[in-house]
Scaffold this motif. Structure first.
Motif, short mmCIF file in Angstrom:
data_model
loop_
_atom_site.label_atom_id
_atom_site.label_comp_id
_atom_site.label_asym_id
_atom_site.label_seq_id
_atom_site.Cartn_x
_atom_site.Cartn_y
_atom_site.Cartn_z
N PHE A 292 -43.13 -10.39 -21.69
CA PHE A 292 -43.24 -10.41 -20.24
C PHE A 292 -43.32 -8.97 -19.77
O PHE A 292 -42.46 -8.15 -20.09
CB PHE A 292 -42.02 -11.11 -19.64
N GLN A 293 -44.37 -8.65 -19.04
CA GLN A 293 -44.54 -7.31 -18.48
C GLN A 293 -44.68 -7.45 -16.97
O GLN A 293 -45.38 -8.34 -16.50
CB GLN A 293 -45.80 -6.64 -19.01
N GLY A 294 -43.99 -6.58 -16.24
CA GLY A 294 -44.11 -6.69 -14.80
C GLY A 294 -43.44 -5.57 -14.05
O GLY A 294 -42.60 -4.86 -14.59
N THR A 295 -43.85 -5.45 -12.80
CA THR A 295 -43.27 -4.48 -11.88
C THR A 295 -43.30 -5.07 -10.48
O THR A 295 -43.98 -6.05 -10.22
CB THR A 295 -44.06 -3.16 -11.87
N LEU A 296 -42.56 -4.44 -9.61
CA LEU A 296 -42.63 -4.75 -8.19
C LEU A 296 -43.25 -3.53 -7.53
O LEU A 296 -42.70 -2.45 -7.56
CB LEU A 296 -41.23 -5.04 -7.63
N ILE A 297 -44.44 -3.72 -6.97
CA ILE A 297 -45.21 -2.62 -6.38
C ILE A 297 -45.41 -2.88 -4.90
O ILE A 297 -45.79 -3.99 -4.51
CB ILE A 297 -46.59 -2.49 -7.07
N ALA A 298 -45.16 -1.88 -4.10
CA ALA A 298 -45.37 -2.01 -2.66
C ALA A 298 -46.86 -2.08 -2.37
O ALA A 298 -47.60 -1.14 -2.65
CB ALA A 298 -44.74 -0.84 -1.93
N ALA A 299 -47.31 -3.21 -1.85
CA ALA A 299 -48.71 -3.37 -1.47
C ALA A 299 -48.96 -2.72 -0.12
O ALA A 299 -50.08 -2.41 0.23
CB ALA A 299 -49.09 -4.84 -1.43
N THR A 300 -47.89 -2.56 0.64
CA THR A 300 -47.97 -1.90 1.94
C THR A 300 -46.91 -0.80 1.95
O THR A 300 -46.37 -0.44 0.91
CB THR A 300 -47.68 -2.91 3.07
N THR A 301 -46.60 -0.31 3.10
CA THR A 301 -45.56 0.72 3.20
C THR A 301 -44.19 0.09 3.38
O THR A 301 -43.27 0.72 3.86
CB THR A 301 -45.85 1.66 4.38
N GLU A 302 -44.06 -1.16 2.95
CA GLU A 302 -42.81 -1.90 3.07
C GLU A 302 -41.70 -1.18 2.27
O GLU A 302 -41.75 -1.10 1.05
CB GLU A 302 -43.03 -3.31 2.50
N PRO A 303 -40.69 -0.64 2.94
CA PRO A 303 -39.69 0.17 2.24
C PRO A 303 -38.75 -0.64 1.35
O PRO A 303 -38.23 -0.13 0.37
CB PRO A 303 -38.90 0.83 3.37
N SER A 304 -38.54 -1.91 1.65
CA SER A 304 -37.58 -2.70 0.88
C SER A 304 -38.01 -2.88 -0.58
O SER A 304 -37.17 -3.04 -1.45
CB SER A 304 -37.35 -4.05 1.53
N VAL A 305 -39.31 -2.87 -0.86
CA VAL A 305 -39.79 -3.08 -2.22
C VAL A 305 -39.32 -1.94 -3.13
O VAL A 305 -39.05 -2.15 -4.31
CB VAL A 305 -41.32 -3.20 -2.24
N GLN A 306 -39.15 -0.76 -2.58
CA GLN A 306 -38.71 0.37 -3.39
C GLN A 306 -37.28 0.20 -3.88
O GLN A 306 -36.86 0.84 -4.82
CB GLN A 306 -38.89 1.67 -2.60
N ASN A 307 -36.50 -0.68 -3.26
CA ASN A 307 -35.13 -0.94 -3.68
C ASN A 307 -35.03 -2.15 -4.60
O ASN A 307 -33.93 -2.57 -4.95
CB ASN A 307 -34.24 -1.16 -2.46
N MET A 308 -36.16 -2.72 -4.98
CA MET A 308 -36.17 -3.94 -5.79
C MET A 308 -36.41 -3.61 -7.26
O MET A 308 -37.16 -2.71 -7.58
CB MET A 308 -37.24 -4.90 -5.27
N THR A 309 -35.76 -4.39 -8.13
CA THR A 309 -35.91 -4.22 -9.57
C THR A 309 -36.18 -5.58 -10.21
O THR A 309 -35.48 -6.54 -9.92
CB THR A 309 -34.61 -3.64 -10.18
N LEU A 310 -37.18 -5.64 -11.06
CA LEU A 310 -37.51 -6.86 -11.78
C LEU A 310 -36.54 -7.02 -12.94
O LEU A 310 -36.36 -6.11 -13.75
CB LEU A 310 -38.95 -6.79 -12.28
N ILE A 311 -35.88 -8.17 -13.03
CA ILE A 311 -34.86 -8.42 -14.06
C ILE A 311 -35.41 -9.26 -15.21
O ILE A 311 -35.15 -8.98 -16.36
CB ILE A 311 -33.62 -9.13 -13.47
N GLY A 312 -36.15 -10.33 -14.90
CA GLY A 312 -36.65 -11.17 -15.98
C GLY A 312 -37.43 -12.39 -15.52
O GLY A 312 -37.59 -12.63 -14.33
#
Length: 134
Positions: free
Chosen positions: A104-124
């Motif tokens: 499983f490969q993945g990331t959470l990437i901000a598609a916009t300037t949404e600041p909350s995504v930068q505080n998110m971490t993918l766990i599984g």
């Protein structure tokens, strides 16, 4: 015995120390770890189904359920993992049938300037497996 006389048997991802994270009764495969099919089942796997994604948002674990679409294990498959409720998720499930492994490969990437995504971490990623039994 032919393929039509075999019955499908589905079961959730088992707990595998160092490989999975447990939350809410499900076991999630951590990103970037290679999973050997034999650690899941001694029987041949017919398909794998992505069930849910687990991520942390400012330290709070959250789960997003996915559409449960079985992915047949035939050859090498790169299956996109996505959710309308988490549009910043960029992930894929790589299934290598001949070598009986998946990742499983993945990331959470901000598609916009949404600041909350930068505080998110993918766990599984929670998975369900299907074998064929006589």
């Amino acid at each position: 015995m032919n393929q039509s006389s075999l019955l499908p048997h589905s079961f959730p991802m088992p707990e595998i120390p160092g490989v999975t994270v447990t939350h809410g009764g499900l076991h999630y495969l951590q990103p970037e770890l290679l999973l050997d099919f034999i650690s899941v089942s001694a029987q041949a796997l017919a398909s794998v189904t992505p069930v849910a994604v687990l991520y942390a948002d400012i330290g709070v674990l959250q789960r997003i359920d996915l559409r449960k679409i079985p992915v047949p294990i035939k050859g090498r498959i790169v299956y996109p993992v996505s959710s309308l409720s988490l549009p910043s998720l960029r992930a894929r499930l790589i299934i290598n049938g001949p070598f009986k492994k998946l990742k499983f490969q993945g990331t959470l990437i901000a598609a916009t300037t949404e600041p909350s995504v930068q505080n998110m971490t993918l766990i599984g990623l929670a998975l369900e497996f299907t074998t064929l039994q006589s």
